[in-house]
Design a protein around this motif. Structure first.
Motif, PDB file in Angstrom:
ATOM      1  N   MET A  31       0.854  -1.083  -0.003  1.00 24.73           N
ATOM      2  CA  MET A  31       0.114  -0.018   0.134  1.00 24.73           C
ATOM      3  C   MET A  31       0.901   1.144  -0.154  1.00 24.73           C
ATOM      4  O   MET A  31       2.266   1.203   0.256  1.00 24.73           O
ATOM      5  N   GLY A  32       0.378   2.273  -0.422  1.00 25.55           N
ATOM      6  CA  GLY A  32       1.129   3.682  -0.227  1.00 25.55           C
ATOM      7  C   GLY A  32       0.960   4.184   1.237  1.00 25.55           C
ATOM      8  O   GLY A  32       0.333   3.831   2.152  1.00 25.55           O
ATOM      9  N   TYR A  33       1.861   5.051   1.314  1.00 25.39           N
ATOM     10  CA  TYR A  33       2.218   5.795   2.603  1.00 25.39           C
ATOM     11  C   TYR A  33       0.981   6.303   3.569  1.00 25.39           C
ATOM     12  O   TYR A  33       0.681   5.980   4.528  1.00 25.39           O
ATOM     13  N   ASN A  34       0.245   6.953   2.571  1.00 26.56           N
ATOM     14  CA  ASN A  34      -1.021   7.641   3.000  1.00 26.56           C
ATOM     15  C   ASN A  34      -2.014   6.617   3.815  1.00 26.56           C
ATOM     16  O   ASN A  34      -2.741   6.580   4.987  1.00 26.56           O
ATOM     17  N   SER A  79       5.759  -0.339   2.119  1.00 24.92           N
ATOM     18  CA  SER A  79       5.109   0.770   1.665  1.00 24.92           C
ATOM     19  C   SER A  79       5.513   0.890  -0.105  1.00 24.92           C
ATOM     20  O   SER A  79       6.707   0.787  -0.229  1.00 24.92           O
ATOM     21  N   ASN A  80       4.850   1.433  -0.797  1.00 25.21           N
ATOM     22  CA  ASN A  80       5.024   1.614  -2.320  1.00 25.21           C
ATOM     23  C   ASN A  80       5.719   2.854  -2.331  1.00 25.21           C
ATOM     24  O   ASN A  80       6.225   2.928  -3.602  1.00 25.21           O
ATOM     25  N   ASN A  81       5.788   3.905  -1.657  1.00 19.09           N
ATOM     26  CA  ASN A  81       6.337   5.082  -1.668  1.00 19.09           C
ATOM     27  C   ASN A  81       6.614   5.681  -0.433  1.00 19.09           C
ATOM     28  O   ASN A  81       6.335   5.161   0.780  1.00 19.09           O
ATOM     29  N   LEU A 107      11.527  -2.849  -7.111  1.00 17.01           N
ATOM     30  CA  LEU A 107      12.405  -2.602  -5.794  1.00 17.01           C
ATOM     31  C   LEU A 107      11.225  -2.417  -4.990  1.00 17.01           C
ATOM     32  O   LEU A 107      10.389  -1.716  -4.872  1.00 17.01           O
ATOM     33  N   TYR A 108      11.418  -3.149  -3.959  1.00 17.26           N
ATOM     34  CA  TYR A 108      10.721  -3.056  -2.661  1.00 17.26           C
ATOM     35  C   TYR A 108      11.433  -2.876  -1.397  1.00 17.26           C
ATOM     36  O   TYR A 108      12.594  -3.385  -0.932  1.00 17.26           O
ATOM     37  N   HIS A 109      10.949  -2.145  -0.465  1.00 18.91           N
ATOM     38  CA  HIS A 109      11.638  -1.823   0.836  1.00 18.91           C
ATOM     39  C   HIS A 109      10.831  -2.602   1.831  1.00 18.91           C
ATOM     40  O   HIS A 109       9.566  -2.054   2.076  1.00 18.91           O
TER      41      HIS A 109
END
Ligand SMILES: C[S@@+](CC[C@H](N)C(=O)[O-])C[C@H]1O[C@@H](n2cnc3c(N)ncnc32)[C@H](O)[C@@H]1O
Length: 216
Positions: free
Chosen positions: A89-92, A114-116, A144-146
């Motif tokens: 999912m995104g940060y928000n 997160s995706n961003n 790339l994934y964190h």
């Protein structure tokens, strides 16, 4: 199952009681079940839970893995769980899910992908009093994934650690490429966009300083 989800599953311990928020296809609960780890799958969308249930039927796990329709932790009894996974999912959205601190009393581990906006995410989890224990950067199907593992506990992070994560020489290539990318971005910002240039210049300077750790 993907390399990304396998890495996430590897960060869960035998006795963890897990909620996979935004489970979608329920692949993670299925992987954890194979390791005898209990996991509740939740999602905000009924169609996602329908696809999760379909997969559970295929693995004959519909009686073993509970699924709940919920927006994040709202209306969920979290008290029997100690671990949250929030991935893809995104940060928000992640921030929205974790915002109610009173829901986190029993949660001593959060695995987040997160995706961003990784910097905003590190800052936010730091403010929530979680400690960044491990961070992995992996390539899976050209993305790339964190993936970050947090444990409950306060810590002080430097500005560089908020921006780039904790120093880890395994990811030197990634950061060198990121530095080149920032330099390219700066080249393309017109001189009269001072604010924008300043922000990137500062990031370049901090990343250069951060990278000196790798050579020491
Ligand atoms: C891209 S999928 C990721 C699925 C899985 N977690 C993974 O990493 O492969 C994101 C899922 O999060 C769900 N979602 C988005 N916002 C949510 C919220 N506030 N609470 C629960 N689930 C949410 C979406 O419905 C979707 O199924």
């Amino acid at each position: 199952m993907t390399k990304r989800l396998e890495l996430i599953a590897s960060l869960i311990d035998e006795f963890d009681k897990v909620i996979d928020i935004g489970t979608d296809h329920a692949y993670l609960p299925i992987m954890l079940h194979q390791k005898n780890i209990k996991c509740l799958g939740t999602d905000i969308h009924q169609n996602a839970l329908d696809s999760a249930y379909h997969n559970l039927l295929e693995y004959h796990l519909e009686k073993d893995i509970p699924l709940v329709l919920a927006d994040g932790l709202k209306n969920l009894d979290v008290s029997n769980y100690n671990t949250l996974v929030i991935a893809g999912m995104g940060y928000n959205t992640i921030k929205h899910i974790l915002e109610d601190k009173t829901k986190l009393k029993t949660i001593n581990k959060i695995i987040v992908q997160s995706n961003n906006d990784y910097d905003k995410l590190r800052f936010f989890l730091n403010e929530l009093d979680y400690t960044l224990k491990e961070e992995y950067i992996i390539k899976d199907k050209n993305h790339l994934y964190h993936i970050m593992k947090y444990l409950k506990g306060k810590e002080v992070l430097t500005k560089e650690e908020i921006l780039f994560g904790k120093f880890n020489k395994d990811y030197l290539n990634y950061y060198e490429e990121y530095l080149l990318k920032l330099k390219k971005i700066l080249k393309n910002i017109p001189n009269n966009h001072q604010e924008e240039r300043k922000k990137i210049e500062e990031e370049i300077s901090l990343l250069t300083k951060y990278l000196t750790n790798f050579s020491n």
